[in-house]
Design a protein around this motif. Structure first.
Motif, mmCIF file in Angstrom:
data_model
loop_
_atom_site.group_PDB
_atom_site.id
_atom_site.type_symbol
_atom_site.label_atom_id
_atom_site.label_comp_id
_atom_site.label_asym_id
_atom_site.label_seq_id
_atom_site.Cartn_x
_atom_site.Cartn_y
_atom_site.Cartn_z
ATOM 1 N N ILE A 7 1.171 10.242 -1.664
ATOM 2 C CA ILE A 7 1.104 9.036 -2.496
ATOM 3 C C ILE A 7 2.329 9.083 -3.396
ATOM 4 O O ILE A 7 2.424 9.916 -4.305
ATOM 5 C CB ILE A 7 -0.186 8.997 -3.331
ATOM 6 C CG1 ILE A 7 -1.404 8.935 -2.418
ATOM 7 C CG2 ILE A 7 -0.174 7.801 -4.281
ATOM 8 C CD1 ILE A 7 -2.738 8.967 -3.163
ATOM 9 N N THR A 8 3.294 8.220 -3.122
ATOM 10 C CA THR A 8 4.561 8.259 -3.861
ATOM 11 C C THR A 8 4.612 7.232 -4.992
ATOM 12 O O THR A 8 5.586 7.196 -5.735
ATOM 13 C CB THR A 8 5.751 8.034 -2.912
ATOM 14 O OG1 THR A 8 5.555 6.806 -2.189
ATOM 15 C CG2 THR A 8 5.873 9.180 -1.913
ATOM 16 N N ALA A 9 3.579 6.419 -5.112
ATOM 17 C CA ALA A 9 3.494 5.478 -6.229
ATOM 18 C C ALA A 9 2.076 4.960 -6.308
ATOM 19 O O ALA A 9 1.380 4.866 -5.291
ATOM 20 C CB ALA A 9 4.476 4.315 -6.066
ATOM 21 N N ALA A 80 0.636 -6.155 -9.059
ATOM 22 C CA ALA A 80 0.518 -4.704 -8.941
ATOM 23 C C ALA A 80 1.389 -4.151 -7.812
ATOM 24 O O ALA A 80 1.955 -3.063 -7.922
ATOM 25 C CB ALA A 80 -0.945 -4.314 -8.714
ATOM 26 N N SER A 81 1.529 -4.916 -6.717
ATOM 27 C CA SER A 81 2.334 -4.464 -5.579
ATOM 28 C C SER A 81 3.812 -4.389 -5.931
ATOM 29 O O SER A 81 4.521 -3.461 -5.510
ATOM 30 C CB SER A 81 2.129 -5.405 -4.386
ATOM 31 O OG SER A 81 0.791 -5.356 -3.937
ATOM 32 N N ARG A 82 4.287 -5.357 -6.696
ATOM 33 C CA ARG A 82 5.686 -5.316 -7.140
ATOM 34 C C ARG A 82 5.971 -4.035 -7.919
ATOM 35 O O ARG A 82 6.999 -3.375 -7.726
ATOM 36 C CB ARG A 82 5.999 -6.528 -8.017
ATOM 37 C CG ARG A 82 6.177 -7.832 -7.274
ATOM 38 C CD ARG A 82 6.533 -8.934 -8.276
ATOM 39 N NE ARG A 82 6.741 -10.229 -7.647
ATOM 40 C CZ ARG A 82 7.098 -11.338 -8.306
ATOM 41 N NH1 ARG A 82 7.279 -11.285 -9.621
ATOM 42 N NH2 ARG A 82 7.264 -12.476 -7.654
ATOM 43 N N GLN A 83 5.050 -3.691 -8.798
ATOM 44 C CA GLN A 83 5.238 -2.486 -9.610
ATOM 45 C C GLN A 83 5.203 -1.227 -8.748
ATOM 46 O O GLN A 83 5.984 -0.285 -8.966
ATOM 47 C CB GLN A 83 4.148 -2.409 -10.677
ATOM 48 C CG GLN A 83 4.185 -3.524 -11.710
ATOM 49 C CD GLN A 83 3.082 -3.357 -12.744
ATOM 50 O OE1 GLN A 83 3.267 -2.726 -13.769
ATOM 51 N NE2 GLN A 83 1.912 -3.916 -12.450
ATOM 52 N N ALA A 84 4.311 -1.211 -7.773
ATOM 53 C CA ALA A 84 4.150 -0.016 -6.944
ATOM 54 C C ALA A 84 5.394 0.268 -6.111
ATOM 55 O O ALA A 84 5.882 1.401 -6.078
ATOM 56 C CB ALA A 84 2.931 -0.168 -6.034
ATOM 57 N N ILE A 85 5.921 -0.745 -5.418
ATOM 58 C CA ILE A 85 7.073 -0.472 -4.546
ATOM 59 C C ILE A 85 8.336 -0.183 -5.359
ATOM 60 O O ILE A 85 9.209 0.555 -4.917
ATOM 61 C CB ILE A 85 7.315 -1.599 -3.520
ATOM 62 C CG1 ILE A 85 7.829 -2.875 -4.168
ATOM 63 C CG2 ILE A 85 6.083 -1.855 -2.693
ATOM 64 C CD1 ILE A 85 8.561 -3.761 -3.188
ATOM 65 N N LEU A 144 7.138 -9.657 -1.126
ATOM 66 C CA LEU A 144 7.952 -8.447 -1.040
ATOM 67 C C LEU A 144 8.966 -8.500 0.095
ATOM 68 O O LEU A 144 9.799 -7.605 0.224
ATOM 69 C CB LEU A 144 7.045 -7.222 -0.863
ATOM 70 C CG LEU A 144 6.005 -6.987 -1.970
ATOM 71 C CD1 LEU A 144 5.197 -5.733 -1.670
ATOM 72 C CD2 LEU A 144 6.661 -6.881 -3.334
ATOM 73 N N GLN A 145 8.855 -9.528 0.943
ATOM 74 C CA GLN A 145 9.798 -9.735 2.043
ATOM 75 C C GLN A 145 9.833 -8.556 3.011
ATOM 76 O O GLN A 145 10.901 -8.098 3.437
ATOM 77 C CB GLN A 145 11.203 -10.015 1.494
ATOM 78 C CG GLN A 145 11.322 -11.317 0.715
ATOM 79 C CD GLN A 145 11.075 -12.550 1.595
ATOM 80 O OE1 GLN A 145 11.859 -12.851 2.476
ATOM 81 N NE2 GLN A 145 9.980 -13.237 1.346
ATOM 82 N N ALA A 235 -1.426 1.620 -3.895
ATOM 83 C CA ALA A 235 -0.814 2.930 -3.697
ATOM 84 C C ALA A 235 0.181 2.864 -2.551
ATOM 85 O O ALA A 235 -0.056 2.184 -1.548
ATOM 86 C CB ALA A 235 -1.888 3.977 -3.389
ATOM 87 N N CYS A 236 1.294 3.566 -2.698
ATOM 88 C CA CYS A 236 2.296 3.670 -1.640
ATOM 89 C C CYS A 236 2.091 4.988 -0.901
ATOM 90 O O CYS A 236 2.152 6.066 -1.502
ATOM 91 C CB CYS A 236 3.702 3.623 -2.232
ATOM 92 S SG CYS A 236 4.153 2.022 -2.931
ATOM 93 N N LEU A 237 1.822 4.886 0.399
ATOM 94 C CA LEU A 237 1.604 6.061 1.241
ATOM 95 C C LEU A 237 2.840 6.303 2.109
ATOM 96 O O LEU A 237 3.402 5.362 2.678
ATOM 97 C CB LEU A 237 0.390 5.866 2.152
ATOM 98 C CG LEU A 237 -0.937 5.458 1.528
ATOM 99 C CD1 LEU A 237 -2.033 5.460 2.592
ATOM 100 C CD2 LEU A 237 -1.311 6.352 0.368
ATOM 101 N N GLU A 238 3.244 7.566 2.228
ATOM 102 C CA GLU A 238 4.382 7.923 3.073
ATOM 103 C C GLU A 238 4.055 9.178 3.876
ATOM 104 O O GLU A 238 3.379 10.093 3.388
ATOM 105 C CB GLU A 238 5.637 8.175 2.226
ATOM 106 C CG GLU A 238 6.125 6.969 1.447
ATOM 107 C CD GLU A 238 7.478 7.192 0.802
ATOM 108 O OE1 GLU A 238 8.357 7.803 1.466
ATOM 109 O OE2 GLU A 238 7.658 6.769 -0.348
#
Length: 389
Positions: A7-9, A80-85, A144-145, A235-238
């Motif tokens: 989880i990177t963000a 919230a998505s803008r902030q996460a990425i 987010l394009q 959450a950003c998953l990688e």
């Protein structure tokens, strides 16, 4: 788990605020974020987002003519998505996947459109496309394009953790190496509130500065105390164990049980027993330091989950906590807000307990946290998080 997933963000808007700093600061005190809101000449206790966050949502709504027709559920998710990425350092060219769900979806718009239909016997042009559940992820992808896969779904209160399961599955399949997952809920509307009150699970407490109206995880309570809240968390998953990981997903579990009643789970939450056991895998249960419980504040719901934990962990129960006493139950977003809660405890190495729970041992260090969620229908999910590098 085939691959380690980081989880990177993680970012949210909720009654706690809109930034990690605000959220963590709010968790440091024993004050709740519950207030009163009027519904059709009556009032009810709710967990509303703060005024400064509402202002941010209105600025977003006014920033694009297309956004003026969107429900708050979608706008919360975009915000919230803008902030996460941004936090993760992603951009649209990364072609990451998106899975954002909601239990109720566009409740405010739907109720408004339906009321208008009853008066005019004619539906407005955008009444269908702006109230579908698929509306959320598609609009976030537009904003987010990104060109990656987009999934929207509803599995009631475990929706956000099912989104995380989907992200894990896509990454493990090799079809994607990054996924944005989460939940968004804006359910503070007259009909939704009436539905919750009809179930007889809503808090009837009087609001005052010295009391906590939602008694989530208080196993001694004699009446239901659920309070409805609003918010979104992403959450950003990688793939892989990243240097910038806030936490690492070490395990996951899921289960559905046959129900005896439309809204209840078994007295010892067999679905949670199965989902927690699956998430633990070969890990010794003694290695779990904290469990962030679903604990909606209902008499039967809280107790059944606790009994499930007793069955799995026997005589050595981890430290137990929940955030619903503080912000209310945000339905489809609640699991993602619990993930954020867990990540913050891992980052700061500080356990945040529930004020009215006494004689609970505080863990000296926090390495592994189990996060639970379950929805109407007995669909439980458990996610095992460990501290990142």
């Amino acid at each position: 788990m085939q691959k380690t997933i980081s989880i990177t963000a993680i970012s949210s808007i909720s009654p706690l605020g809109k930034s990690p700093e605000c959220v963590w600061k709010s968790y440091q005190n024993n004050r709740h974020c519950i207030s009163e809101k009027s519904f059709n000449n009556d009032t009810a206790l709710v967990g509303e987002i703060p005024e400064d966050v509402k202002d941010g949502i209105e600025l977003l709504r006014e920033s694009d003519s297309k956004y003026k027709s969107l429900d708050d559920t979608v706008l919360f998710a975009i915000y919230a998505s803008r902030q996460a990425i941004k936090q993760a350092g992603w951009n649209g060219s990364d072609n990451f996947g998106i899975n954002i769900g909601s239990s109720r979806g566009a409740t405010q718009l739907f109720e408004t459109y339906h009321k208008d239909f009853l008066e005019k016997n004619k539906a407005q042009t955008l009444s269908s496309p702006t109230t579908t559940l698929g509306n959320i992820s598609s609009w976030v992808a537009h904003d987010l394009q990104t060109q990656g896969p987009e999934i929207s779904h509803s599995i009631t209160c475990s929706t956000a953790l099912h989104a995380m399961l989907n992200g894990i599955a896509w990454i493990n399949s090799g079809m994607c190496d990054k996924f944005l997952v989460g939940g968004s809920e804006a359910p503070l509307t007259p009909f939704t509130m009436a539905q919750m009150q009809a179930l007889k699970i809503y808090s009837q407490a009087k609001l005052n500065k010295d009391s906590l109206p939602c008694q989530a995880l208080n196993l001694e309570k004699k009446q239901n105390t659920m309070v409805l809240g609003e918010g979104a968390a992403m959450a950003c998953l990688e793939a892989g164990e990243k240097e910038n990981a806030f936490a690492v997903i070490k395990g996951f579990g899921y289960a559905t049980e046959i129900l005896e009643h439309n809204i209840s789970i078994s007295s010892d939450a067999q679905c949670f027993q199965k989902s927690m056991q699956m998430a633990l895998g070969d890990l010794n249960p003694d290695a779990i330091d904290v469990i962030v419980m679903h604990a909606p504040g209902t008499v039967k719901g809280d107790l059944s989950e606790y009994k499930a934990i007793e069955k799995i962990f026997c005589d050595k129960t981890p430290a137990l906590t929940t955030n619903k006493w503080k912000i209310g139950h945000t339905f489809g977003a609640s699991g993602a807000l619990s993930i954020e809660f867990a990540v913050l405890m891992l980052q700061h190495q500080e356990f945040i307990g529930v004020p009215y729970l006494e004689n609970q041992e505080t863990p000296k260090r926090i390495k592994n946290i189990l996060v639970n969620a379950v929805g109407f229908g007995g669909n439980a999910v458990s996610i095992l998080l460990s501290k990142g590098a």
